[in-house]
Design a protein around this motif. Structure first.
Motif, short mmCIF file in Angstrom:
data_model
loop_
_atom_site.label_atom_id
_atom_site.label_comp_id
_atom_site.label_asym_id
_atom_site.label_seq_id
_atom_site.Cartn_x
_atom_site.Cartn_y
_atom_site.Cartn_z
N UNK A 32 8.21 -11.76 -5.06
CA UNK A 32 6.85 -11.55 -5.54
C UNK A 32 5.91 -11.60 -4.35
N UNK A 33 5.17 -10.53 -4.13
CA UNK A 33 4.33 -10.40 -2.94
C UNK A 33 2.85 -10.48 -3.27
N UNK A 34 2.14 -11.18 -2.43
CA UNK A 34 0.69 -11.22 -2.53
C UNK A 34 0.13 -9.82 -2.22
N UNK A 35 -0.95 -9.46 -2.88
CA UNK A 35 -1.65 -8.20 -2.57
C UNK A 35 -3.10 -8.53 -2.21
N UNK A 36 -3.65 -7.74 -1.33
CA UNK A 36 -5.06 -7.87 -0.96
C UNK A 36 -5.80 -6.66 -1.49
N UNK A 37 -6.80 -6.90 -2.31
CA UNK A 37 -7.59 -5.81 -2.89
C UNK A 37 -8.66 -5.37 -1.89
N UNK A 52 -5.40 -1.43 -2.58
CA UNK A 52 -5.18 -2.60 -1.76
C UNK A 52 -4.00 -2.45 -0.83
N UNK A 53 -3.68 -3.54 -0.14
CA UNK A 53 -2.58 -3.56 0.81
C UNK A 53 -1.65 -4.73 0.49
N UNK A 54 -0.43 -4.63 0.98
CA UNK A 54 0.55 -5.67 0.74
C UNK A 54 1.70 -5.52 1.73
N UNK A 55 2.42 -6.60 1.95
CA UNK A 55 3.61 -6.54 2.82
C UNK A 55 4.85 -6.20 2.02
N UNK A 56 4.69 -5.94 0.72
CA UNK A 56 5.83 -5.58 -0.13
C UNK A 56 6.43 -4.25 0.32
N UNK A 57 7.73 -4.07 0.14
CA UNK A 57 8.38 -2.82 0.57
C UNK A 57 8.03 -1.65 -0.35
N UNK A 58 8.29 -0.46 0.15
CA UNK A 58 8.08 0.74 -0.67
C UNK A 58 8.86 0.63 -1.98
N UNK A 59 8.22 1.04 -3.07
CA UNK A 59 8.87 1.02 -4.36
C UNK A 59 8.65 -0.24 -5.16
N UNK A 85 3.53 1.99 -1.47
CA UNK A 85 4.00 3.00 -0.52
C UNK A 85 3.29 2.79 0.81
N UNK A 86 4.08 2.62 1.86
CA UNK A 86 3.54 2.41 3.22
C UNK A 86 2.57 1.24 3.28
N UNK A 87 2.88 0.17 2.58
CA UNK A 87 2.06 -1.03 2.64
C UNK A 87 0.76 -0.95 1.85
N UNK A 88 0.62 0.09 1.03
CA UNK A 88 -0.60 0.26 0.25
C UNK A 88 -0.26 0.51 -1.22
N UNK A 89 -1.24 0.32 -2.08
CA UNK A 89 -1.04 0.61 -3.49
C UNK A 89 -2.37 1.03 -4.11
N UNK A 90 -2.26 1.73 -5.23
CA UNK A 90 -3.43 2.10 -6.02
C UNK A 90 -2.99 2.06 -7.48
N UNK A 91 -3.72 1.31 -8.29
CA UNK A 91 -3.31 1.14 -9.69
C UNK A 91 -4.51 1.26 -10.62
N UNK A 109 -6.97 -12.76 -13.14
CA UNK A 109 -5.83 -11.89 -13.40
C UNK A 109 -4.72 -12.14 -12.37
N UNK A 110 -3.49 -12.25 -12.86
CA UNK A 110 -2.35 -12.23 -11.96
C UNK A 110 -2.22 -10.79 -11.45
N UNK A 111 -2.18 -10.60 -10.16
CA UNK A 111 -2.03 -9.27 -9.59
C UNK A 111 -1.11 -9.39 -8.38
N UNK A 112 0.04 -8.74 -8.45
CA UNK A 112 1.00 -8.86 -7.34
C UNK A 112 1.97 -7.68 -7.36
N UNK A 113 2.75 -7.58 -6.29
CA UNK A 113 3.83 -6.59 -6.20
C UNK A 113 5.14 -7.34 -6.38
N UNK A 114 6.10 -6.71 -7.01
CA UNK A 114 7.37 -7.38 -7.28
C UNK A 114 8.53 -6.41 -7.09
N UNK A 115 9.63 -6.91 -6.53
CA UNK A 115 10.83 -6.11 -6.32
C UNK A 115 11.90 -6.50 -7.33
#
Length: 267
Positions: A32-37, A52-59, A85-91, A109-115
């Motif tokens: 579970x990765x932190x995201x920065x808006x 936002x940006x995140x250190x989560x991997x692509x996908x 994708x490439x350290x960025x996201x849009x949702x 709100x819980x907001x994060x990236x997850x693999x």
């Protein structure tokens, strides 16, 4: 000189690795990765568009969950997973899926990236992931505009249902049926993909009990030019969406699903 350069490169590499570790927490097989808006806007449907940006991997999948206990994040203009994708996201985040009722113009709100996350986009997020996230990171604060505030509260039980329920506990279940029917219609309006094929969704609601008898999906007349395989795929996707939504709203049995073209032909 070469030794100094190698040491510097190693330190930089180690810094990147440690920074990445500090931005994630694990739960089972999932990270579970932190995201920065970096940017939040509101679109014409009164949904948040969050970048936002995140250190989560692509996908990695983007998850957003608030008091309503439903994942509210999806791909822009498409009810599918928003992904990194490439350290960025849009949702796109629907406030209707974040909140049951808005009591203020701010919401946590819980907001994060997850693999390695296998749940469907419409499902609620298992508590173990939320607990893991909160053990290390803070929840994000989203602000509701006046329009969003009204938008959220419009999905609460209708005035007619409130009148029916009143203070009589014997018919509180009936009032709950109206509230569920109202929520079902609005969720379908909000999250069922509106494509060139699928034009509209209408719920047939019993005016006395609030029970949803059927849900009719209106198809473009051009459906007659589409192959049967594509029609079957579309119907299967809609049925899966309905299964998930009815499960979340505790609507049982699932309403009859009808597919009808704009000219009235049933499929």
């Amino acid at each position: 000189m070469i030794m100094k350069k190698l040491c510097f490169m190693f330190i930089c590499f180690l810094t990147v690795i440690l920074a990445g570790c500090g931005n994630k927490v694990s739960s089972g097989k999932s990270d579970i990765y932190k995201v920065d808006v970096t940017k939040t806007t509101v679109n014409a449907a009164d949904h948040w568009i969050v970048s936002g940006t995140t250190s989560a991997p692509d996908g990695a999948k983007i998850v957003a969950q608030g008091p309503a206990k439903l994942n509210a994040a999806s791909k822009i203009n498409d009810y599918a997973w928003a992904k990194v994708k490439n350290g960025k996201f849009k949702a796109e985040i629907s406030p209707r899926l974040v909140l049951d009722v808005a009591k203020s113009h701010k919401v946590k709100v819980y907001l994060f990236a997850i693999t390695n996350y296998k749940k469907e986009v419409a499902d609620s997020v298992p508590q173990k992931y939320l607990t893991a996230y909160k053990s290390k990171f803070d929840l994000h604060t989203f602000k509701l505009s006046k329009a969003q505030y009204r938008f959220v509260n419009s999905m609460s039980m209708s005035a007619e249902a409130q009148d029916i329920v009143g203070d009589n506990p014997k018919i509180s279940k009936m009032g709950n049926n109206f509230a569920k029917a109202d929520m079902l219609q609005k969720l379908l309006d909000s999250i069922v993909p509106q494509t060139q094929t699928l034009k509209d969704v209408k719920c047939d609601i019993d005016s006395k009990t609030g029970k949803v008898n059927s849900v009719t999906f209106i198809l473009d007349d051009q459906i007659q030019n589409v192959g049967q395989d594509q029609i079957d795929l579309m119907k299967n996707n809609v049925n899966n969406d309905m299964d998930s939504i009815c499960q979340q709203l505790e609507i049982s049995p699932k309403p009859t699903i009808i597919f009808k073209s704009e000219s009235g032909q049933t499929y």
